[in-house]
Design an enzyme around this catalytic site. Structure first.
Site, PDB file in Angstrom:
ATOM      1  N   SER A  44       0.816  -1.217   0.000  1.00 41.09           N
ATOM      2  CA  SER A  44       0.000   0.000   0.000  1.00 41.09           C
ATOM      3  C   SER A  44       0.853   1.272   0.000  1.00 41.09           C
ATOM      4  CB  SER A  44      -0.921   0.012   1.226  1.00 41.09           C
ATOM      5  OG  SER A  44      -1.599   1.242   1.282  1.00 41.09           O
ATOM      6  N   LYS A  52     -13.558  -4.136   1.965  1.00 45.66           N
ATOM      7  CA  LYS A  52     -14.391  -2.931   1.856  1.00 45.66           C
ATOM      8  C   LYS A  52     -15.894  -3.180   2.087  1.00 45.66           C
ATOM      9  CE  LYS A  52     -11.407  -0.492  -1.410  1.00 45.66           C
ATOM     10  NZ  LYS A  52     -11.354   0.366  -2.602  1.00 45.66           N
ATOM     11  N   ASN A  67     -14.383   2.666   2.348  1.00 50.05           N
ATOM     12  CA  ASN A  67     -12.911   2.661   2.287  1.00 50.05           C
ATOM     13  C   ASN A  67     -12.286   3.574   3.341  1.00 50.05           C
ATOM     14  OD1 ASN A  67     -13.201   5.266   1.256  1.00 50.05           O
ATOM     15  ND2 ASN A  67     -11.557   5.008  -0.240  1.00 50.05           N
ATOM     16  N   ASP A  72     -13.523   6.644  -2.831  1.00 47.89           N
ATOM     17  CA  ASP A  72     -12.958   6.159  -4.105  1.00 47.89           C
ATOM     18  C   ASP A  72     -13.486   6.950  -5.308  1.00 47.89           C
ATOM     19  OD1 ASP A  72     -11.216   4.189  -3.210  1.00 47.89           O
ATOM     20  OD2 ASP A  72     -12.768   2.644  -3.167  1.00 47.89           O
ATOM     21  N   GLY A 115     -15.181  -2.069 -17.563  1.00 44.19           N
ATOM     22  CA  GLY A 115     -15.067  -2.808 -16.309  1.00 44.19           C
ATOM     23  C   GLY A 115     -16.263  -2.478 -15.430  1.00 44.19           C
ATOM     24  N   GLY A 148     -15.729  -3.267  -8.238  1.00 47.17           N
ATOM     25  CA  GLY A 148     -15.903  -2.331  -7.125  1.00 47.17           C
ATOM     26  C   GLY A 148     -15.494  -0.912  -7.494  1.00 47.17           C
ATOM     27  N   ASN A 206     -18.611  -4.237 -19.974  1.00 43.31           N
ATOM     28  CA  ASN A 206     -17.911  -5.253 -19.178  1.00 43.31           C
ATOM     29  C   ASN A 206     -18.055  -6.606 -19.854  1.00 43.31           C
ATOM     30  OD1 ASN A 206     -16.386  -5.886 -16.813  1.00 43.31           O
ATOM     31  ND2 ASN A 206     -18.175  -6.971 -16.031  1.00 43.31           N
ATOM     32  N   THR A 255     -10.829  -1.812 -15.338  1.00 40.08           N
ATOM     33  CA  THR A 255     -10.377  -3.215 -15.270  1.00 40.08           C
ATOM     34  C   THR A 255      -8.906  -3.193 -14.846  1.00 40.08           C
ATOM     35  OG1 THR A 255      -9.422  -3.426 -17.484  1.00 40.08           O
ATOM     36  CG2 THR A 255     -11.815  -3.713 -17.306  1.00 40.08           C
ATOM     37  N   TYR A 266      -2.552   1.998 -11.695  1.00 38.19           N
ATOM     38  CA  TYR A 266      -1.472   2.965 -11.457  1.00 38.19           C
ATOM     39  C   TYR A 266      -0.064   2.362 -11.468  1.00 38.19           C
ATOM     40  CZ  TYR A 266      -2.114   1.388  -6.633  1.00 38.19           C
ATOM     41  OH  TYR A 266      -2.244   0.629  -5.506  1.00 38.19           O
TER      42      TYR A 266
HETATM   43  P1  NAP Z   1     -12.807  -5.962  -9.390  1.00 38.27           P
HETATM   44  O1  NAP Z   1     -13.924  -5.657  -8.468  1.00 38.27           O
HETATM   45  O2  NAP Z   1     -12.147  -7.297  -9.364  1.00 38.27           O
HETATM   46  O3  NAP Z   1     -13.365  -5.698 -10.896  1.00 38.27           O
HETATM   47  C1  NAP Z   1     -12.558  -5.860 -12.027  1.00 38.27           C
HETATM   48  C2  NAP Z   1     -13.394  -5.636 -13.293  1.00 38.27           C
HETATM   49  O4  NAP Z   1     -12.516  -5.775 -14.411  1.00 38.27           O
HETATM   50  C3  NAP Z   1     -14.510  -6.658 -13.480  1.00 38.27           C
HETATM   51  O5  NAP Z   1     -15.611  -6.016 -14.077  1.00 38.27           O
HETATM   52  C4  NAP Z   1     -13.906  -7.672 -14.437  1.00 38.27           C
HETATM   53  O6  NAP Z   1     -14.827  -8.272 -15.316  1.00 38.27           O
HETATM   54  C5  NAP Z   1     -12.996  -6.806 -15.276  1.00 38.27           C
HETATM   55  N1  NAP Z   1     -11.842  -7.562 -15.758  1.00 38.27           N
HETATM   56  C6  NAP Z   1     -10.873  -8.132 -15.010  1.00 38.27           C
HETATM   57  N2  NAP Z   1      -9.953  -8.729 -15.814  1.00 38.27           N
HETATM   58  C7  NAP Z   1     -10.387  -8.543 -17.087  1.00 38.27           C
HETATM   59  C8  NAP Z   1      -9.886  -8.931 -18.355  1.00 38.27           C
HETATM   60  N3  NAP Z   1      -8.748  -9.621 -18.474  1.00 38.27           N
HETATM   61  N4  NAP Z   1     -10.585  -8.568 -19.451  1.00 38.27           N
HETATM   62  C9  NAP Z   1     -11.738  -7.876 -19.351  1.00 38.27           C
HETATM   63  N5  NAP Z   1     -12.267  -7.467 -18.168  1.00 38.27           N
HETATM   64  C10 NAP Z   1     -11.595  -7.800 -17.055  1.00 38.27           C
HETATM   65  O7  NAP Z   1     -11.629  -4.916  -9.223  1.00 38.27           O
HETATM   66  P2  NAP Z   1     -11.734  -3.374  -8.758  1.00 38.27           P
HETATM   67  O8  NAP Z   1     -11.653  -3.291  -7.295  1.00 38.27           O
HETATM   68  O9  NAP Z   1     -12.891  -2.763  -9.462  1.00 38.27           O
HETATM   69  O10 NAP Z   1     -10.346  -2.800  -9.313  1.00 38.27           O
HETATM   70  C11 NAP Z   1     -10.115  -2.727 -10.715  1.00 38.27           C
HETATM   71  C12 NAP Z   1      -8.756  -2.085 -10.973  1.00 38.27           C
HETATM   72  O11 NAP Z   1      -8.768  -0.750 -10.462  1.00 38.27           O
HETATM   73  C13 NAP Z   1      -7.592  -2.790 -10.267  1.00 38.27           C
HETATM   74  O12 NAP Z   1      -6.488  -2.770 -11.130  1.00 38.27           O
HETATM   75  C14 NAP Z   1      -7.344  -1.930  -9.049  1.00 38.27           C
HETATM   76  O13 NAP Z   1      -5.989  -2.004  -8.630  1.00 38.27           O
HETATM   77  C15 NAP Z   1      -7.674  -0.560  -9.603  1.00 38.27           C
HETATM   78  N6  NAP Z   1      -8.078   0.391  -8.560  1.00 38.27           N
HETATM   79  C16 NAP Z   1      -7.403   1.545  -8.484  1.00 38.27           C
HETATM   80  C17 NAP Z   1      -7.765   2.490  -7.556  1.00 38.27           C
HETATM   81  C18 NAP Z   1      -6.999   3.788  -7.492  1.00 38.27           C
HETATM   82  O14 NAP Z   1      -7.142   4.510  -6.495  1.00 38.27           O
HETATM   83  N7  NAP Z   1      -6.235   4.132  -8.516  1.00 38.27           N
HETATM   84  C19 NAP Z   1      -8.833   2.253  -6.668  1.00 38.27           C
HETATM   85  C20 NAP Z   1      -9.528   1.036  -6.792  1.00 38.27           C
HETATM   86  C21 NAP Z   1      -9.132   0.116  -7.747  1.00 38.27           C
HETATM   87  P3  NAP Z   1     -15.878  -9.401 -14.827  1.00 38.27           P
HETATM   88  O15 NAP Z   1     -16.955  -8.642 -14.127  1.00 38.27           O
HETATM   89  O16 NAP Z   1     -16.355 -10.012 -16.087  1.00 38.27           O
HETATM   90  O17 NAP Z   1     -15.116 -10.320 -13.950  1.00 38.27           O
END
Ligand code: NAP
Length: 288
Positions: free
Chosen positions: A21, A72, A93, A108, A133, A136, A157, A200, A228
């Site tokens: 983190s 979360k 969060n 978020d 995507g 969450g 998605n 995603t 990131y």
């Molecule tokens: P999550 O709940 O696991 O959701 C991921 C989403 O991406 C799902 O809709 C999934 O599709 C889709 N996905 C995953 N792999 C894929 C692939 N190979 N091809 C197509 N679609 C794909 O994850 P999350 O918490 O939303 O986080 C998503 C990303 O955002 C992560 O990389 C996380 O590190 C980043 N993030 C960044 C911040 C920030 O502050 N910058 C904050 C939160 C999250 P399905 O529904 O079909 O499984």
């Protein structure tokens, strides 16, 4: 750090794992900058012991904690009050401890919308948004965009059911018109889009992009990536190649942290703070 005493307040992030983190860097920078006698640490809490972890926060007088994956949603069961917006997001969060009473928030979505506003100088109101995507991150971002009066949101998605659940929430509570789809994004899909967001994990540690990088974006489009690491994903590089305004994933992370900090302390950090924290992140990346 050398001034830690029995009066020093403790703040934290809980998750599993949590050693990666970046949040301790954000908050310890801010505590020092604003001369607040506090320290921010991380706790790895096993998913089987979330309840005990939250009770620890309450009884040890940890003043505030961020919550990251995978806790979360689970933490919501053990809090005393949850902010209406966090209820809509379905996730917390940020927890604030006021004399043993625990309040839950979610920063978020505002983390992402602030990054877009800082990068473009524009508001979200009236914008046509396409989000890739539907996990969450998408849920918090899409609902926050609706709160800030986006004109329309399309969520694309690979499994349409997840996108549809978020779309239904938006259409039920807001004027923003939301639609769900599962498709390969074409030129026609992006021609009228004002803000394109990747939520995603595609691009995390790879050169993959969530869209075909031979597509040509409209000149006014703003590109935002939740990923990131690396700082410049293939998706961001595509935006840079076309001279678009960019909201980087790390800015979303920093801004959600800054919003949590404001909830805890009442202090509102400046854009210069965001830039200084970004420098710390880039330096850390260079040395990793
Ligand atoms: P999550 O709940 O696991 O959701 C991921 C989403 O991406 C799902 O809709 C999934 O599709 C889709 N996905 C995953 N792999 C894929 C692939 N190979 N091809 C197509 N679609 C794909 O994850 P999350 O918490 O939303 O986080 C998503 C990303 O955002 C992560 O990389 C996380 O590190 C980043 N993030 C960044 C911040 C920030 O502050 N910058 C904050 C939160 C999250 P399905 O529904 O079909 O499984």
């Amino acid at each position: 750090m050398s001034n830690i005493s029995s009066k020093t307040k403790v703040y934290s992030v809980i998750g599993h794992p949590v050693s990666q983190s970046f949040s301790p860097k954000i908050h310890n920078y801010l505590f020092e900058k604003y001369d607040i006698d506090a320290v921010y640490v991380s706790y790895d809490i096993n998913p089987d012991h979330v309840k005990e972890g939250i009770e620890g926060i309450r009884h040890l007088g940890i003043m505030g904690t961020n919550v990251t994956i995978p806790h979360k949603i689970e933490v919501m069961k053990y809090l005393d009050e949850i902010d209406e917006k966090a209820k809509l997001f379905g996730a917390v969060n940020t927890i604030k401890n006021v004399d043993g009473k625990l309040y839950g928030y979610n920063t978020d979505g505002t983390g992402l919308t602030k990054s877009i506003k800082d990068a473009s100088g524009e508001t979200i109101e009236g914008k046509k948004v396409l989000i890739i995507g539907a996990g969450g991150a998408c849920r918090s971002i899409a609902i926050q965009l609706a709160i800030e009066n986006a004109a329309s949101i399309e969520i694309v998605n690979r499994s349409i059911e997840k996108a549809q659940v978020i779309v239904d929430t938006i259409n039920e509570h807001f004027d923003t018109k939301a639609v769900a789809a599962s498709k390969i994004i074409t030129q026609e899909d992006i021609d009228n889009v004002d803000i394109l967001i990747n939520t995603t994990p595609i691009g995390m540690g790879t050169e993959e992009s969530p869209i075909n990088t031979s597509l040509v974006p409209p000149k006014h489009m703003i590109v935002a990536d939740a990923v990131y690491k690396p700082h410049e994903t293939a998706f961001i590089k595509w935006g840079l190649k076309h001279n678009l305004k960019i909201a980087y994933g790390i800015q979303m992370l920093i801004n959600q942290g800054i919003h949590s900090f404001s909830i805890w302390t009442g202090v509102h950090p400046t854009l210069e703070d965001t830039e200084n924290i970004l420098k710390i992140f880039l330096e850390q990346q260079k040395n990793a």
